[in-house]
Design a protein around this motif. Structure first.
Motif, PDB file in Angstrom:
ATOM      1  N   GLY A 174       0.664  -1.415   0.311  1.00  0.00           N
ATOM      2  CA  GLY A 174      -0.194   0.338   0.110  1.00  0.00           C
ATOM      3  C   GLY A 174       0.994   1.021   0.305  1.00  0.00           C
ATOM      4  O   GLY A 174       2.219   1.269  -0.210  1.00  0.00           O
ATOM      5  N   GLU A 175       0.034   2.126  -0.332  1.00  0.00           N
ATOM      6  CA  GLU A 175       0.792   3.952  -0.233  1.00  0.00           C
ATOM      7  C   GLU A 175       1.362   3.509   0.927  1.00  0.00           C
ATOM      8  O   GLU A 175       0.825   3.945   1.854  1.00  0.00           O
ATOM      9  CB  GLU A 175      -0.082   5.063  -1.038  1.00  0.00           C
ATOM     10  CG  GLU A 175      -0.471   4.893  -2.240  1.00  0.00           C
ATOM     11  CD  GLU A 175       0.998   5.151  -2.382  1.00  0.00           C
ATOM     12  OE1 GLU A 175       1.400   6.415  -1.797  1.00  0.00           O
ATOM     13  OE2 GLU A 175       1.036   4.454  -4.122  1.00  0.00           O
ATOM     14  N   PRO A 176       2.478   4.212   1.143  1.00  0.00           N
ATOM     15  CA  PRO A 176       3.731   5.334   2.581  1.00  0.00           C
ATOM     16  C   PRO A 176       2.331   6.132   2.892  1.00  0.00           C
ATOM     17  O   PRO A 176       1.971   6.994   2.694  1.00  0.00           O
ATOM     18  CB  PRO A 176       5.119   4.988   2.408  1.00  0.00           C
ATOM     19  CG  PRO A 176       4.829   5.834   0.666  1.00  0.00           C
ATOM     20  CD  PRO A 176       3.745   4.343   0.075  1.00  0.00           C
ATOM     21  N   TYR A 177       2.794   6.587   3.943  1.00  0.00           N
ATOM     22  CA  TYR A 177       2.266   8.043   4.760  1.00  0.00           C
ATOM     23  C   TYR A 177       2.649   9.082   4.634  1.00  0.00           C
ATOM     24  O   TYR A 177       4.418   9.337   4.717  1.00  0.00           O
ATOM     25  CB  TYR A 177       2.795   7.636   6.606  1.00  0.00           C
ATOM     26  CG  TYR A 177       1.850   6.326   6.839  1.00  0.00           C
ATOM     27  CD1 TYR A 177       0.583   6.368   7.354  1.00  0.00           C
ATOM     28  CD2 TYR A 177       2.630   5.407   7.726  1.00  0.00           C
ATOM     29  CE1 TYR A 177      -0.308   5.437   7.218  1.00  0.00           C
ATOM     30  CE2 TYR A 177       2.165   4.582   7.614  1.00  0.00           C
ATOM     31  CZ  TYR A 177       0.366   4.170   8.086  1.00  0.00           C
ATOM     32  OH  TYR A 177       0.194   3.073   7.997  1.00  0.00           O
ATOM     33  N   TYR A 178       2.579   9.930   3.490  1.00  0.00           N
ATOM     34  CA  TYR A 178       3.070  10.824   2.720  1.00  0.00           C
ATOM     35  C   TYR A 178       3.529  12.491   4.424  1.00  0.00           C
ATOM     36  O   TYR A 178       2.118  12.178   5.128  1.00  0.00           O
ATOM     37  CB  TYR A 178       2.728  11.172   1.941  1.00  0.00           C
ATOM     38  CG  TYR A 178       3.516  10.655   1.597  1.00  0.00           C
ATOM     39  CD1 TYR A 178       4.623  10.440   0.814  1.00  0.00           C
ATOM     40  CD2 TYR A 178       2.056   9.657   0.524  1.00  0.00           C
ATOM     41  CE1 TYR A 178       5.410  10.052  -0.874  1.00  0.00           C
ATOM     42  CE2 TYR A 178       3.358   8.884  -0.361  1.00  0.00           C
ATOM     43  CZ  TYR A 178       4.323   8.679  -1.559  1.00  0.00           C
ATOM     44  OH  TYR A 178       4.497   7.756  -1.794  1.00  0.00           O
TER      45      TYR A 178
END
Length: 275
Positions: A174-178
């Motif tokens: 999944g997408e990381p935390y930006y």
């Protein structure tokens, strides 16, 4: 390369160097430094100096070797290689302020005869075929949209039997935390997964020698620092923010959280060019 030059090097080269020199106890801006004095401030990649030492040991270059550093930043790994092994190193980076800062720091370290820096696009390296004995690319791939072209260029400029060590954060769940250290959002982040990255090296003609998952080591180091209460000095934090972007500590926390939660993995890909 997207918005790399706008993300990094927001201050000029003088600002970068001055902040780093201010973080070194007793440093004289007009005097000489040992390369090791810069190591706490110039190793801007995953696991910092520890990773540089480990990957340099994997290469174990001789004093007659010539090494390429793709995405050399402010020159920390390049100076380490030259200082520790006596080899020559050429670093390339897209950000003019980084190239100027790395050159100045290298001159202060007395290594200008062994280490050179060039402003260049990694998709069009300014070197002839079979120039280098080995190459490194530490935590640059997340900023590279056209990874295939950079890997093809690395293959071209390496001599037969030349080795490349490429470290990169990859998608794992999944997408990381930006914001992340290399990007404020997914729009300027160019992440691949493990299999895609592996395929790019194979398609370029490289032999995969080893893929090392360093995720656990990254998380362990972060937890060790947190539990021991180790925090950067104000000057060191300023140096980090100048190079890695504003809100560096928050970006770093998001990166470690993304690794811990299984959204990202950190890989070292060691490949070689067949004879």
């Amino acid at each position: 390369m997207g918005n790399v030059t706008s993300h990094y090097g927001s201050e000029g080269s003088d600002g970068i160097v001055d902040r780093i020199l201010a973080a070194i106890p007793g440093a004289d801006p007009a005097g000489k430094l040992a390369a090791a004095q810069l190591y706490p401030f110039d190793q801007f990649h995953g696991r910092e100096l520890t990773a540089t030492q480990e990957h340099a040991a994997r290469l174990a270059p001789s004093p007659t070797d010539r090494i390429l550093d793709i995405g050399s930043g402010i020159g920390g790994p390049a100076r380490f290689l030259a200082s520790a092994y006596g080899c020559e190193v050429d670093g390339i980076d897209l950000t003019p302020a980084f190239v100027a800062a790395s050159s100045r720091l290298t001159a202060l370290s007395g290594l200008a005869d062994k280490v050179r820096f060039h402003q260049a696009d990694a998709t069009k390296l300014p070197f002839g075929d079979s120039t280098f004995d080995a190459a490194i690319c530490f935590y640059v791939g997340m900023n590279i949209e056209n990874k295939a072209s950079v890997i093809d260029e690395a293959w071209r400029v390496l001599k037969p039997r030349g080795r490349l060590i490429w470290t990169e954060a990859v998608l794992a769940g999944g997408e990381p935390y930006y914001p992340m250290p290399w990007a404020v959002s997914a729009a300027t982040s160019h992440l691949a997964d493990r299999e895609k990255l592996k395929t790019l090296f194979v398609d370029a003609g490289f032999r995969i020698d080893e893929i090392v998952d360093e995720t656990g080591e990254h998380v362990e180091l972060a937890l060790k620092r947190a539990n021991s209460g180790i925090v950067p000095s104000p000057a060191q934090q300023q140096a980090n923010e100048v190079v890695m972007g504003a809100e560096f500590l928050q970006r770093r926390r998001n990166y470690i959280r993304s690794l811990s939660d299984g959204k990202l993995a950190s890989l070292a890909v060691i490949v070689s060019k067949p004879a």
